[in-house]
Design a protein around this motif. Structure first.
Motif, PDB file in Angstrom:
ATOM      1  N   PHE A 359     -39.813  17.073  28.024  1.00  0.00           N
ATOM      2  CA  PHE A 359     -41.175  16.714  27.636  1.00  0.00           C
ATOM      3  C   PHE A 359     -42.311  16.774  28.807  1.00  0.00           C
ATOM      4  O   PHE A 359     -43.306  16.337  28.467  1.00  0.00           O
ATOM      5  CB  PHE A 359     -40.784  15.074  27.548  1.00  0.00           C
ATOM      6  CG  PHE A 359     -40.122  14.425  26.186  1.00  0.00           C
ATOM      7  CD1 PHE A 359     -39.071  15.530  25.646  1.00  0.00           C
ATOM      8  CD2 PHE A 359     -40.899  13.619  25.402  1.00  0.00           C
ATOM      9  CE1 PHE A 359     -38.740  15.126  24.472  1.00  0.00           C
ATOM     10  CE2 PHE A 359     -40.231  13.456  24.352  1.00  0.00           C
ATOM     11  CZ  PHE A 359     -39.322  13.893  23.805  1.00  0.00           C
ATOM     12  N   ARG A 365     -44.341  18.589  24.966  1.00  0.00           N
ATOM     13  CA  ARG A 365     -44.965  17.035  25.095  1.00  0.00           C
ATOM     14  C   ARG A 365     -45.593  16.700  23.828  1.00  0.00           C
ATOM     15  O   ARG A 365     -45.928  15.544  23.530  1.00  0.00           O
ATOM     16  CB  ARG A 365     -45.893  16.646  26.224  1.00  0.00           C
ATOM     17  CG  ARG A 365     -47.143  17.656  26.194  1.00  0.00           C
ATOM     18  CD  ARG A 365     -48.153  17.009  27.184  1.00  0.00           C
ATOM     19  NE  ARG A 365     -47.657  16.909  28.686  1.00  0.00           N
ATOM     20  CZ  ARG A 365     -48.024  18.109  29.394  1.00  0.00           C
ATOM     21  NH1 ARG A 365     -48.953  18.696  29.121  1.00  0.00           N
ATOM     22  NH2 ARG A 365     -47.459  17.905  30.764  1.00  0.00           N
ATOM     23  N   ILE A 367     -45.841  15.922  20.051  1.00  0.00           N
ATOM     24  CA  ILE A 367     -44.821  15.715  19.136  1.00  0.00           C
ATOM     25  C   ILE A 367     -44.613  16.352  17.778  1.00  0.00           C
ATOM     26  O   ILE A 367     -43.676  16.862  17.157  1.00  0.00           O
ATOM     27  CB  ILE A 367     -44.613  14.054  18.897  1.00  0.00           C
ATOM     28  CG1 ILE A 367     -43.659  13.718  17.997  1.00  0.00           C
ATOM     29  CG2 ILE A 367     -45.877  13.750  17.911  1.00  0.00           C
ATOM     30  CD1 ILE A 367     -43.466  12.149  17.825  1.00  0.00           C
ATOM     31  N   GLU A 368     -45.889  16.890  17.428  1.00  0.00           N
ATOM     32  CA  GLU A 368     -45.884  17.720  16.195  1.00  0.00           C
ATOM     33  C   GLU A 368     -45.268  19.038  16.372  1.00  0.00           C
ATOM     34  O   GLU A 368     -44.721  19.412  15.450  1.00  0.00           O
ATOM     35  CB  GLU A 368     -47.465  17.881  15.736  1.00  0.00           C
ATOM     36  CG  GLU A 368     -48.337  16.481  15.184  1.00  0.00           C
ATOM     37  CD  GLU A 368     -48.727  15.849  16.408  1.00  0.00           C
ATOM     38  OE1 GLU A 368     -48.979  14.599  16.203  1.00  0.00           O
ATOM     39  OE2 GLU A 368     -48.748  15.958  17.733  1.00  0.00           O
ATOM     40  N   ARG A 370     -42.582  19.614  18.430  1.00  0.00           N
ATOM     41  CA  ARG A 370     -41.077  19.605  18.122  1.00  0.00           C
ATOM     42  C   ARG A 370     -40.911  19.193  16.919  1.00  0.00           C
ATOM     43  O   ARG A 370     -39.556  19.847  16.508  1.00  0.00           O
ATOM     44  CB  ARG A 370     -40.861  18.142  19.163  1.00  0.00           C
ATOM     45  CG  ARG A 370     -41.234  18.244  20.289  1.00  0.00           C
ATOM     46  CD  ARG A 370     -40.431  17.317  21.308  1.00  0.00           C
ATOM     47  NE  ARG A 370     -40.624  16.013  20.924  1.00  0.00           N
ATOM     48  CZ  ARG A 370     -41.829  15.221  21.647  1.00  0.00           C
ATOM     49  NH1 ARG A 370     -42.523  15.722  22.402  1.00  0.00           N
ATOM     50  NH2 ARG A 370     -41.950  13.910  21.199  1.00  0.00           N
ATOM     51  N   ARG A 371     -41.506  18.633  15.807  1.00  0.00           N
ATOM     52  CA  ARG A 371     -41.219  18.494  14.782  1.00  0.00           C
ATOM     53  C   ARG A 371     -41.189  19.631  13.932  1.00  0.00           C
ATOM     54  O   ARG A 371     -40.388  19.940  12.986  1.00  0.00           O
ATOM     55  CB  ARG A 371     -42.146  17.362  13.986  1.00  0.00           C
ATOM     56  CG  ARG A 371     -42.086  15.838  14.442  1.00  0.00           C
ATOM     57  CD  ARG A 371     -43.079  14.958  13.768  1.00  0.00           C
ATOM     58  NE  ARG A 371     -43.070  13.781  14.414  1.00  0.00           N
ATOM     59  CZ  ARG A 371     -44.017  12.853  14.136  1.00  0.00           C
ATOM     60  NH1 ARG A 371     -45.357  13.285  13.587  1.00  0.00           N
ATOM     61  NH2 ARG A 371     -44.168  11.596  14.521  1.00  0.00           N
ATOM     62  N   ARG A 526     -37.653  12.205  28.779  1.00  0.00           N
ATOM     63  CA  ARG A 526     -38.440  11.372  27.637  1.00  0.00           C
ATOM     64  C   ARG A 526     -38.823   9.893  28.260  1.00  0.00           C
ATOM     65  O   ARG A 526     -37.814   9.306  28.472  1.00  0.00           O
ATOM     66  CB  ARG A 526     -37.402  11.311  26.330  1.00  0.00           C
ATOM     67  CG  ARG A 526     -38.076  10.400  25.244  1.00  0.00           C
ATOM     68  CD  ARG A 526     -37.008  10.474  23.884  1.00  0.00           C
ATOM     69  NE  ARG A 526     -35.843   9.691  24.143  1.00  0.00           N
ATOM     70  CZ  ARG A 526     -35.843   8.243  24.226  1.00  0.00           C
ATOM     71  NH1 ARG A 526     -36.897   7.686  23.912  1.00  0.00           N
ATOM     72  NH2 ARG A 526     -34.844   7.839  24.492  1.00  0.00           N
ATOM     73  N   SER A 529     -39.350   4.094  24.994  1.00  0.00           N
ATOM     74  CA  SER A 529     -39.981   3.358  23.983  1.00  0.00           C
ATOM     75  C   SER A 529     -39.175   2.232  23.091  1.00  0.00           C
ATOM     76  O   SER A 529     -38.027   1.931  23.624  1.00  0.00           O
ATOM     77  CB  SER A 529     -40.397   4.651  22.958  1.00  0.00           C
ATOM     78  OG  SER A 529     -39.290   5.115  22.492  1.00  0.00           O
ATOM     79  N   PHE A 558     -35.869   8.908  15.529  1.00  0.00           N
ATOM     80  CA  PHE A 558     -35.628  10.331  16.178  1.00  0.00           C
ATOM     81  C   PHE A 558     -35.783  11.345  15.458  1.00  0.00           C
ATOM     82  O   PHE A 558     -36.410  12.228  15.938  1.00  0.00           O
ATOM     83  CB  PHE A 558     -34.317  10.444  16.845  1.00  0.00           C
ATOM     84  CG  PHE A 558     -34.149   9.573  18.301  1.00  0.00           C
ATOM     85  CD1 PHE A 558     -35.188   9.596  19.238  1.00  0.00           C
ATOM     86  CD2 PHE A 558     -32.711   8.926  18.604  1.00  0.00           C
ATOM     87  CE1 PHE A 558     -34.928   8.905  20.415  1.00  0.00           C
ATOM     88  CE2 PHE A 558     -32.867   8.452  19.642  1.00  0.00           C
ATOM     89  CZ  PHE A 558     -33.804   8.244  20.667  1.00  0.00           C
ATOM     90  N   THR A 562     -41.301  10.539  10.717  1.00  0.00           N
ATOM     91  CA  THR A 562     -42.277  10.283  12.034  1.00  0.00           C
ATOM     92  C   THR A 562     -41.305  10.275  13.071  1.00  0.00           C
ATOM     93  O   THR A 562     -41.712   9.641  13.971  1.00  0.00           O
ATOM     94  CB  THR A 562     -42.777   9.003  11.470  1.00  0.00           C
ATOM     95  OG1 THR A 562     -41.740   7.911  11.216  1.00  0.00           O
ATOM     96  CG2 THR A 562     -43.651   9.000  10.180  1.00  0.00           C
ATOM     97  N   SER A 564     -39.377  11.319  16.733  1.00  0.00           N
ATOM     98  CA  SER A 564     -39.904  11.834  18.115  1.00  0.00           C
ATOM     99  C   SER A 564     -39.217  13.114  18.295  1.00  0.00           C
ATOM    100  O   SER A 564     -39.727  14.131  19.299  1.00  0.00           O
ATOM    101  CB  SER A 564     -39.852  10.855  19.027  1.00  0.00           C
ATOM    102  OG  SER A 564     -38.325  10.364  19.380  1.00  0.00           O
ATOM    103  N   PRO A 566     -36.270  14.404  20.227  1.00  0.00           N
ATOM    104  CA  PRO A 566     -36.183  14.822  21.706  1.00  0.00           C
ATOM    105  C   PRO A 566     -35.441  15.916  21.668  1.00  0.00           C
ATOM    106  O   PRO A 566     -35.474  16.514  22.652  1.00  0.00           O
ATOM    107  CB  PRO A 566     -35.588  13.320  21.976  1.00  0.00           C
ATOM    108  CG  PRO A 566     -35.039  12.821  20.826  1.00  0.00           C
ATOM    109  CD  PRO A 566     -35.699  13.026  19.700  1.00  0.00           C
TER     110      PRO A 566
END
Length: 611
Positions: A359, A365, A367-368, A370-371, A526, A529, A558, A562, A564, A566
């Protein structure tokens, strides 16, 4: 006149006698012989007159003795299996480490609780109920008083050796087991799992623990049927730990006297649904004093175990219908005939492989990104390319066979190329080609390198990346771990390949011990949150329904649309078995096989074996 009367009466009576006798003879000449009627004639004087009296006497029928009927011969239902080894494994519950030994411990030693392989929940066993105090730290277990330490007797019924009770299993036996596992001298594998029990970790750190040290561990027998365990913190997942071998009771008097030889002595005793006939562990018979019914309609009376050096020997016996079930993982499938191949089944294990993200990386860092990279990986194709049928694709983290695991095909985006492209377009880079170079660190094995290359190609094909953007580096496993630790600094790569296996059968071991921002290593760095609050809550609440719902929600937070992301879950490894058609069973995905839940159509087995 009297003489004439007498003669006439006599003549008449003798004629009747003759007719009766003749009738008896004629009856005898007929079909079914009836008992003959007896005629008795007496001459008496009544008031000076001589009378002839004839009486008919029905005989008393004495039936012929019926020969005794031999009781029907009842054959025990046998399960025939094999272990790929020369001799029996170690079955000391606090020392067992290999799968064969774990299988045997599951069937020879009772536990506080038992993992249900069908429901993936925890069932009562030696403990028939338990309570937890208001602070969630003190667990009180009420134990049955009808589970015994047993040995095989000389008596046999219907082919099953009968058990001889030595004494009941008591709370002190479990206290002794916990103290033994927390003692470094025992060398219990994964003893750290019990560090959640008060004082266990402190004792384990001692070079030599005294009886006084062991007594400070938070395990106490209030009486023979009441066990109290005190934890360091509230932990609802502790219940799943009570199913494991390292918490199985053992007989203190035997171990104190004989040490490691207690398993091979003539005084050896067990407490589970089966008992071994001797220390060779080649034949296990149903414990005749066992107070529980067979689960899942199981019906196995005798387990016969063959110790074989080569998997090919097991295959030959299986094809000859002499074995009901064998491990086929190491067999060459090219040797399978058509019938054999049709009986091959995949059993997943508890090792999941994943890609972890740094991260702190300028790329990951976002998120899009990683997705996008996660959704661009076709996990099914990847698993098949690497392992054939011996792996199952994963779209979330927790694998099948543990409390709180979603269905393997549910929860999580998984492979979705369109979603991946949309996420990449929404990122700060707008396109994969505009991303800077990233480093993917993997182990030195050829398989790891192949996997990394396959994944890179999927990113190229689905997202339009270039090969030069993903630099694959290899390192020894120790170096890989060191360089991906949260405090490794500049040596940390952008992403890495690692695996994780269950230590205890609960989703907390995955979502909490692997991903929580504070209660895990958090290799990703990470930030904490809302999801971490939910992980902690799921690990504490005693409401099972709430726990299961929370774990599902956490997996979605996760790995849903939507999420995250990790890490990128890839697949769980597995093996294959060959299962005869007459056997039904639910494989243990965690822990030992439960032979008492196996069901065999014994008539069909005998018929197939006779062909």
């Amino acid at each position: 006149m009297i003489k004439q009367l007498f003669w006439r009466r006599s003549y008449t009576l003798y004629l009747l006698v003759f007719l009766f006798l003749a009738g008896g003879i004629l009856s005898a000449c007929g079909g079914e012989q009836a008992p003959a009627t007896i005629v008795v004639t007496e001459v008496v004087e009544v008031a000076g007159e001589t009378l002839v009296i004839t009486r008919l006497i029905e005989p008393t029928v004495t039936p012929s003795p019926t020969p005794p009927v031999a009781p029907p011969v009842i054959k025990p239902v046998t399960l025939d299996i094999s272990f790929e080894r020369d001799e029996a494994p170690d079955i000391d519950p606090q020392k067992v480490s290999d799968p064969d030994g774990i299988d045997l411990v599951e069937n020879l030693f009772v536990g506080l609780t038992r993992f249900n392989n069908k429901t993936n929940l925890v069932d009562p066993w030696l403990a028939w109920e338990w309570q937890v105090d208001n602070n969630g730290r003190i667990w009180t277990f009420r134990l049955r008083d009808d589970v015994f330490w047993v040995r095989p007797s000389e008596r046999e019924e219907n082919g099953i050796r009968q058990a001889e009770a030595v004494r009941p299993v008591v709370a002190g036996d479990i206290v002794y087991a916990i103290q033994r596992a927390c003692n470094r001298a025992t060398d219990t594998r994964d003893a750290f799992i019990l560090f959640i029990i008060k004082g266990c970790e402190d004792v384990y750190k001692l070079p030599e623990a005294t009886p006084a040290d062991l007594a400070r561990i938070g395990a106490l027998a209030l009486d023979d049927t009441t066990l109290q365990i005190t934890l360091n913190k509230p932990a609802s997942y502790f219940l799943t730990i009570t199913t494991m071998p390292l918490m199985r009771p053992v007989p203190p008097e035997l171990i104190d006297e004989l040490g490691d030889d207690w398993l091979t002595s003539e005084e050896f005793m067990t407490s589970g649904p089966y008992l071994p006939l001797d220390s060779s562990l080649q034949s296990l018979h149903a414990n005749s004093l066992w107070p529980f019914p067979h689960p899942e309609d199981g019906n196995v009376d005798v387990v016969n175990i063959r110790y074989l050096n080569e998997p090919e020997n097991a295959l030959a016996l299986w094809e000859a219908r002499s074995l009901d079930l064998i491990d086929a993982t190491d067999l060459d499938r090219e040797d399978f005939n058509e019938r054999t191949a049709a009986h091959e089944k995949v059993v997943t294990n508890q090792t999941l492989f994943y890609i972890g993200f740094n991260f702190d990386s300028g790329v990951f860092r976002e998120i899009e990104v990683r997705r996008a990279l996660s959704a661009a990986i076709d996990r099914e194709t990847l698993a098949e390319e690497l392992f054939g049928i011996e792996a199952a694709p994963m779209r979330h983290l927790t694998p099948p066979g543990v409390v709180g695991a979603p269905d393997i095909s549910q929860v999580g985006v998984g492979y979705s190329p369109d979603y991946a492209r949309l996420q990449m377009a929404a990122s700060g880079f707008g396109s994969c080609r505009l991303m800077p170079e990233v480093t993917l660190l993997v182990s030195t094995s050829d398989l790891s390198l192949l996997q990394a290359e396959l994944i890179r190609k999927m990113w190229i094909d689905e997202l339009g990346c270039t090969e030069e953007q993903f630099i694959i580096e290899q390192a020894q496993f120790g170096t890989l771990l060191a360089n991906t630790s949260p405090d490794a600094g500049a040596t940390r790569p952008d992403a890495w390949e690692l695996g994780w296996s269950s230590y205890y059968p609960d989703a907390n071991n995955w979502l909490g011990d692997l991903l929580h921002c504070e209660e895990s290593e958090n290799r990703q760095n990470r930030p904490c949150s809302e999801v971490d609050t939910l992980i902690r809550r799921a690990g504490q609440t005693l409401d099972l329904r709430e726990r299961l719902d929370l774990y599902r929600e956490i997996e979605n937070m996760f790995f849903g649309e939507t999420g995250s992301v990790p890490v990128i879950p890839l697949y769980v490894r597995g093996g294959t078995v060959l299962q005869q058609i007459w056997l039904e069973y639910i494989p243990a995905l965690f822990g030992g096989e439960q032979y008492d839940s196996y069901r065999i159509d014994f008539a069909r087995k005998e018929l197939e074996q006779s062909r």
